[in-house]
Each structure stands twice: as structure tokens, then as C-alpha cells.
Design a protein around this motif. Sequence first.
Motif, PDB file in Angstrom:
ATOM      1  N   ALA A 149      15.901   2.518 -21.838  1.00 37.06           N
ATOM      2  CA  ALA A 149      16.226   1.632 -22.963  1.00 37.06           C
ATOM      3  C   ALA A 149      15.683   0.222 -22.725  1.00 37.06           C
ATOM      4  CB  ALA A 149      17.737   1.591 -23.176  1.00 37.06           C
ATOM      5  N   LEU A 150      15.776  -0.268 -21.489  1.00 36.44           N
ATOM      6  CA  LEU A 150      15.266  -1.606 -21.179  1.00 36.44           C
ATOM      7  C   LEU A 150      13.743  -1.663 -21.296  1.00 36.44           C
ATOM      8  CD1 LEU A 150      17.535  -2.514 -18.122  1.00 36.44           C
ATOM      9  CD2 LEU A 150      17.738  -3.342 -20.474  1.00 36.44           C
ATOM     10  N   LEU A 151      13.065  -0.603 -20.844  1.00 30.56           N
ATOM     11  CA  LEU A 151      11.617  -0.553 -21.001  1.00 30.56           C
ATOM     12  C   LEU A 151      11.232  -0.468 -22.475  1.00 30.56           C
ATOM     13  CD1 LEU A 151      10.551   1.854 -18.103  1.00 30.56           C
ATOM     14  CD2 LEU A 151      10.268  -0.619 -18.206  1.00 30.56           C
ATOM     15  N   LEU A 154      11.559  -3.907 -23.950  1.00 27.60           N
ATOM     16  CA  LEU A 154      10.416  -4.728 -23.556  1.00 27.60           C
ATOM     17  C   LEU A 154       9.174  -4.355 -24.370  1.00 27.60           C
ATOM     18  CD1 LEU A 154       8.937  -6.716 -21.657  1.00 27.60           C
ATOM     19  CD2 LEU A 154       8.628  -4.789 -20.071  1.00 27.60           C
ATOM     20  N   GLN A 155       8.934  -3.055 -24.498  1.00 22.16           N
ATOM     21  CA  GLN A 155       7.772  -2.593 -25.249  1.00 22.16           C
ATOM     22  C   GLN A 155       7.851  -3.038 -26.706  1.00 22.16           C
ATOM     23  OE1 GLN A 155       7.389   1.679 -25.502  1.00 22.16           O
ATOM     24  NE2 GLN A 155       5.187   1.571 -25.825  1.00 22.16           N
ATOM     25  N   ASP A 156       9.020  -2.900 -27.307  1.00 22.41           N
ATOM     26  CA  ASP A 156       9.208  -3.298 -28.706  1.00 22.41           C
ATOM     27  C   ASP A 156       8.975  -4.803 -28.870  1.00 22.41           C
ATOM     28  OD1 ASP A 156      10.172  -2.705 -31.483  1.00 22.41           O
ATOM     29  OD2 ASP A 156      11.776  -4.076 -30.876  1.00 22.41           O
ATOM     30  N   TYR A 157       9.496  -5.584 -27.928  1.00 21.96           N
ATOM     31  CA  TYR A 157       9.326  -7.041 -27.994  1.00 21.96           C
ATOM     32  C   TYR A 157       7.855  -7.430 -27.885  1.00 21.96           C
ATOM     33  CZ  TYR A 157       9.447 -11.918 -26.532  1.00 21.96           C
ATOM     34  OH  TYR A 157       9.220 -13.273 -26.425  1.00 21.96           O
ATOM     35  N   LEU A 159       5.193  -5.611 -28.497  1.00 26.71           N
ATOM     36  CA  LEU A 159       4.413  -5.163 -29.654  1.00 26.71           C
ATOM     37  C   LEU A 159       4.664  -6.052 -30.871  1.00 26.71           C
ATOM     38  CD1 LEU A 159       4.780  -1.284 -29.327  1.00 26.71           C
ATOM     39  CD2 LEU A 159       2.710  -2.632 -28.959  1.00 26.71           C
ATOM     40  N   LYS A 160       5.926  -6.440 -31.085  1.00 21.04           N
ATOM     41  CA  LYS A 160       6.238  -7.297 -32.226  1.00 21.04           C
ATOM     42  C   LYS A 160       5.610  -8.673 -32.093  1.00 21.04           C
ATOM     43  CE  LYS A 160      10.509  -5.158 -33.857  1.00 21.04           C
ATOM     44  NZ  LYS A 160      11.974  -5.289 -34.005  1.00 21.04           N
ATOM     45  N   ASN A 161       5.441  -9.127 -30.843  1.00 21.69           N
ATOM     46  CA  ASN A 161       4.815 -10.423 -30.612  1.00 21.69           C
ATOM     47  C   ASN A 161       3.318 -10.305 -30.347  1.00 21.69           C
ATOM     48  OD1 ASN A 161       7.044 -12.728 -30.324  1.00 21.69           O
ATOM     49  ND2 ASN A 161       7.903 -10.801 -29.584  1.00 21.69           N
ATOM     50  N   LYS A 162       2.798  -9.089 -30.578  1.00 20.93           N
ATOM     51  CA  LYS A 162       1.357  -8.835 -30.494  1.00 20.93           C
ATOM     52  C   LYS A 162       0.789  -9.159 -29.120  1.00 20.93           C
ATOM     53  CE  LYS A 162       0.823  -9.546 -35.436  1.00 20.93           C
ATOM     54  NZ  LYS A 162       0.167 -10.281 -36.553  1.00 20.93           N
ATOM     55  N   LEU A 167       1.705  -5.236 -18.652  1.00 23.62           N
ATOM     56  CA  LEU A 167       2.705  -4.306 -18.135  1.00 23.62           C
ATOM     57  C   LEU A 167       2.862  -3.060 -18.987  1.00 23.62           C
ATOM     58  CD1 LEU A 167       4.908  -3.891 -15.969  1.00 23.62           C
ATOM     59  CD2 LEU A 167       6.498  -5.033 -17.515  1.00 23.62           C
ATOM     60  N   ILE A 168       2.824  -3.202 -20.327  1.00 22.92           N
ATOM     61  CA  ILE A 168       3.123  -2.055 -21.189  1.00 22.92           C
ATOM     62  C   ILE A 168       1.870  -1.331 -21.672  1.00 22.92           C
ATOM     63  CG2 ILE A 168       5.233  -3.163 -21.986  1.00 22.92           C
ATOM     64  CD1 ILE A 168       3.749  -3.552 -24.694  1.00 22.92           C
ATOM     65  N   LYS A 169       0.709  -1.726 -21.150  1.00 23.17           N
ATOM     66  CA  LYS A 169      -0.532  -1.125 -21.627  1.00 23.17           C
ATOM     67  C   LYS A 169      -0.541   0.389 -21.466  1.00 23.17           C
ATOM     68  CE  LYS A 169      -5.542  -1.301 -20.937  1.00 23.17           C
ATOM     69  NZ  LYS A 169      -6.648  -1.928 -20.166  1.00 23.17           N
TER      70      LYS A 169
END
Length: 270
Positions: A149-151, A154-157, A159-162, A167-169
Motif C-alpha cells: 500500500a505504501l509503494l 508513492l507510485q500514485d503520488y 504519477l500525479k505529479n508527473k 524509484l518507481i520506473k
Amino acid sequence: MLTLSPSLLPSLAAAVLYAAATIYQAIRMAQGAKADKRLLCLLGTFAVLGHSAALYFQLTRPDNLGLDFFGAASMISVAIIAVGMLACSRLPVENLLVLLFPLGLVTELLAQFAPSGTVPLIDEEPGILSHILLSIMAYGMFTIAVFQALLLLLQDYRLKNKHPAGLIKNFPPLQTMESLLFGFLWAGWILLSLSLISGWLFVENLFAQHLVHKTLLACLAWIVFSVLLWGRNRLGWRGHKAIRWTLGGFCLLMLAFFGSKLVREFILHI
């Protein structure tokens, strides 16, 4: 003549291997590249073996098991890591290991070097041991769900901030990450249900003075996760709402096990 604890060498070996795996994976992720899964799992496997050997020496007593606060945390963490690595063999969840390996490192060193509180002795009756095992597995599965859930958060944040690089690549798509989260939640809910059932069957009095808080909090956590899974199935809950419910249920489980254990061993000394 100085006598070394038999758990010292496997404990230190596990800590070094956890640290090496964490550093290696963190460097690869910072570079935007994937870690070699085989190398990662090899380091993790030997770390888990050393961790398990150390736990054997730390917890075994002549006629029963002694499970203090840090020993319990260490045992849960090694179960979590083992489940996480098994999941990696079939699912794209190796990113979880960068959070799980440090957990194993810290809990194992604490179990080895931190002063213990009052050590509760555990009866080795099969029914009691099955209840304890199911509880540990349920807690471990929900811990993996929380890290997932924490990952996801982070991924959602990012992506929303483009900012999808770094780290999430190498994370799986957002929808896959969310599906994995609910897969872990379903597995944890089933194990928690079995744990509560085995408690009713094998524990003499679940509402005894030293168990009542743990029982009530575990039941509340079961209700929270049940509502979350119902909301997912019937109302399509996802995203931040699912993450909040996941964290809320997990906090109740933490209070149920570690909160009561901390108070009993280090404050009340019972």
C-alpha cells in the motif's frame, strides 16, 4: 573464559546479508534499473536461513518456547520475508524486498542484543502452536499488504505529479499494484479468520484479563478488513480509500499484538 551465545554468529551473518541485499537493490533502484532477481533471492535466502538459525537458539527452552517482545518481532519479520520471496517467484513484487530486508535486519539485531522483558513461556500443545502460527502468518501477510500500500501510494503520488522516473520506473502498472494489494489483503483476511477460529477452539479463555485487549483489537481489525474487502467487491473501493482502511486495520493488529506485549513485558513485568 568468554562464552559466545550460539545465536550470535548466525544473527550477525543474517544482518550482513540483509544489509548487502538492501544496499544492492537500493543502488539499482536509484539508477532506475532492475535488480537481478536471482542474486537478490540468493542473498535473501541465506539471510533467512541465518535468521531462522539464530531464532532457534534465541527462543528454545528445555521444555517449551520463550517468546519475548523482540523475539516475537524477529520471528514475524522472518516469516514476512520468506513469504515475500516466495511471492517474488511468481509475482512482480521484488520491490517489496527493499522494505522487507531492513525490517529483518533491525528485528534480528534487536532480538540478539536488546534486553528482553519478562519472557512468556509457550505451551507446545499442537492446537496452541497452530493458533500462534496462523496469527504470525496473518500478521505477516498484512504487513506485506501495508508495504504494498505504501509503494502504491508513492507510485500514485509520483504519477500525479508527473515524475514517473527514478524509484518507481520499474514498478508494475498502477492497476497491477492495486490488484496485488488486494490479493495480499484477501490472503491475510483468510489467515486472520483461521487464527481467530483456532483461538476460540484451543485457547482456554480468549477473554481472560491478559488476552481480552488482544482479542477485541484483533476482532476489530477483522471487521475493518472485512468492510474493506466488501467495499472493494461491491462498491469498487480503490486508491487512497483502500490504503487508509488497510493502514487502519493494520494499526489495530499492531496494537493487538505488540501493544499489549510491550505493556505486559516492560511495564507490568507479567
